[in-house]
Write an enzyme that holds these catalytic residues in place. Structure first.
Site, PDB file in Angstrom:
ATOM      1  N   MET A   1       0.846  -1.204   0.000  1.00 54.51           N
ATOM      2  CA  MET A   1       0.000   0.000   0.000  1.00 54.51           C
ATOM      3  C   MET A   1       0.880   1.253   0.000  1.00 54.51           C
ATOM      4  O   MET A   1       0.399   2.354   0.239  1.00 54.51           O
ATOM      5  CB  MET A   1      -0.921   0.001   1.215  1.00 54.51           C
TER       6      MET A   1
ATOM      7  N   HIS B   1       9.301  -3.153   3.484  1.00 54.22           N
ATOM      8  CA  HIS B   1       8.886  -3.341   2.080  1.00 54.22           C
ATOM      9  C   HIS B   1      10.105  -3.599   1.190  1.00 54.22           C
ATOM     10  O   HIS B   1      10.079  -4.459   0.313  1.00 54.22           O
ATOM     11  CB  HIS B   1       8.186  -2.083   1.553  1.00 54.22           C
TER      12      HIS B   1
ATOM     13  N   GLN C   1     -10.354  -2.935   2.235  1.00 55.93           N
ATOM     14  CA  GLN C   1      -9.879  -3.550   3.480  1.00 55.93           C
ATOM     15  C   GLN C   1      -9.921  -2.606   4.679  1.00 55.93           C
ATOM     16  O   GLN C   1      -9.484  -2.966   5.764  1.00 55.93           O
ATOM     17  CB  GLN C   1      -8.473  -4.134   3.287  1.00 55.93           C
TER      18      GLN C   1
ATOM     19  N   LYS D   1       5.562  -9.867   9.189  1.00 53.73           N
ATOM     20  CA  LYS D   1       5.026  -8.819  10.059  1.00 53.73           C
ATOM     21  C   LYS D   1       3.500  -8.951  10.174  1.00 53.73           C
ATOM     22  O   LYS D   1       2.919  -8.790  11.239  1.00 53.73           O
ATOM     23  CB  LYS D   1       5.427  -7.454   9.487  1.00 53.73           C
ATOM     24  N   ASP D   2       2.859  -9.246   9.025  1.00 53.16           N
ATOM     25  CA  ASP D   2       1.407  -9.455   9.006  1.00 53.16           C
ATOM     26  C   ASP D   2       1.176 -10.961   8.928  1.00 53.16           C
ATOM     27  O   ASP D   2       0.798 -11.500   7.884  1.00 53.16           O
ATOM     28  CB  ASP D   2       0.798  -8.711   7.816  1.00 53.16           C
TER      29      ASP D   2
ATOM     30  N   VAL E   1      11.214  -6.800   9.543  1.00 50.54           N
ATOM     31  CA  VAL E   1      12.321  -5.847   9.718  1.00 50.54           C
ATOM     32  C   VAL E   1      11.936  -4.896  10.847  1.00 50.54           C
ATOM     33  O   VAL E   1      10.799  -4.384  10.888  1.00 50.54           O
ATOM     34  CB  VAL E   1      12.587  -5.075   8.408  1.00 50.54           C
TER      35      VAL E   1
END
Ligand code: AMP
Length: 295
Positions: free
Chosen positions: A30, A37, A61, A152-153, A179
């Site tokens: 996003m 990223h 979302q 992370k997600d 990270v």
């Protein structure tokens, strides 16, 4: 580096790339890129021949009370950062390109309720259906590829793996490590919302998850004891409000009770309106199929 905004053009370019035998690495984002990223782009760069990043703040979302309108954006900075990490192409469609009749009129959605109802799903009941639907659309646009997602997600990664398996998308899903900032805070585009006091307090989440993960690595199998110790640590930070802490099977996301090998510790806290999530594997624990490239 080129930015493409049309679905039709994107398909044409990528069909050509594939017809000359090149492998495509795809990194959905996003935007408002940070090192997390960029680490996905670097992994894609080292594994594949052409790296494409999508940059799309997906309205589907976000719930009505969430931060769609204020989500941080910096498309020009993103293009420079992505290019320096090795990205070849950006796919940045407008909302009307992805949802020509408006996102309210999308009648077909993809959901994985069994995995989406817990943890994030409790606070954000419509979130994962929005994520799965846009990721399914992106996979249909990009076509056969290796797709890179962050641990992370973690719940998102598990759900997307399941969706890809259940619906036979021609996509290899790869999970990449989280990270972190030097003080342990997981990098996130939303960290910019934190005021200085909140930013200073924010690493309490990674500290609590590390504590829980270490207790498990040391042999603690009593879930209540681990959760209690983590709750106590979050409670020691007056600015933080606990949303959830959970210990789940790393692949199925079912509650790990009693705690067993191959589990994952996840949590979310709030600072006023800012919600942070993070997760960890117990050090030395077995890695699950959700984390590793097994597709
Ligand atoms: P987002 O732009 O927040 O939708 O994230 C795009 C991708 O970057 C997702 O696969 C995220 O899991 C991944 N990501 C976000 N933050 C991090 C991080 N700190 N470390 C690794 N990957 C991340």
């Amino acid at each position: 580096m080129r930015t493409i905004t049309s679905i039709e053009q994107m398909r044409r370019v990528l069909d050509e790339v594939r017809s000359s035998g090149n492998r495509i690495g795809f990194v959905p984002t996003m935007g408002y890129l940070h090192e997390g990223h960029l680490s996905l782009i670097r992994s894609a760069r080292s594994d594949t021949d052409l790296v494409i990043m999508s940059l799309f703040v997906n309205p589907l979302q976000f719930a009505h009370n969430e931060d769609l309108g204020t989500y941080p954006r910096d498309p020009e900075g993103d293009a420079a950062r992505a290019s320096s990490a090795g990205c070849d192409l950006i796919f940045a469609p407008e909302v009307h390109e992805m949802y020509p009749d408006g996102q309210q009129s999308v009648l077909t959605t993809v959901s994985v309720p069994e995995l989406a109802c817990r943890m994030e799903g409790r606070s954000r009941p419509t979130h994962f259906a929005g994520v799965c639907t846009v990721v399914a659309k992106l996979f249909n646009i990009i076509g056969p590829c290796s797709a890179y997602f962050g641990e992370k997600d973690y719940q998102q990664l598990a759900i997307i793996r399941r969706m890809v398996g259940d619906l036979s998308f021609p996509v290899e899903v790869l999970g990449c490590p989280t990270v972190r900032e030097a003080d342990g805070l997981a990098m996130s585009s939303r960290n910019v919302y934190l005021d200085p006091a909140q930013r200073e307090a924010a690493p309490v989440l990674s500290r609590a998850l590390s504590l829980g993960a270490q207790m498990i690595a040391d042999g603690q199998t009593d879930r209540a004891k681990v959760v209690e110790a983590m709750e106590e640590m979050i409670g020691s930070e007056p600015l933080a409000v606990l949303d959830y802490l959970d210990i789940v099977d790393a692949s199925t996301l079912a509650p790990a009770d009693p705690i067993h090998q191959g589990c994952r510790v996840l949590g979310a806290i709030r600072f006023s309106g800012v919600r942070l999530i993070d997760n960890m594997a117990p050090p030395g624990g077995t890695r699950s199929s959700v984390e590793t490239a097994d597709a």
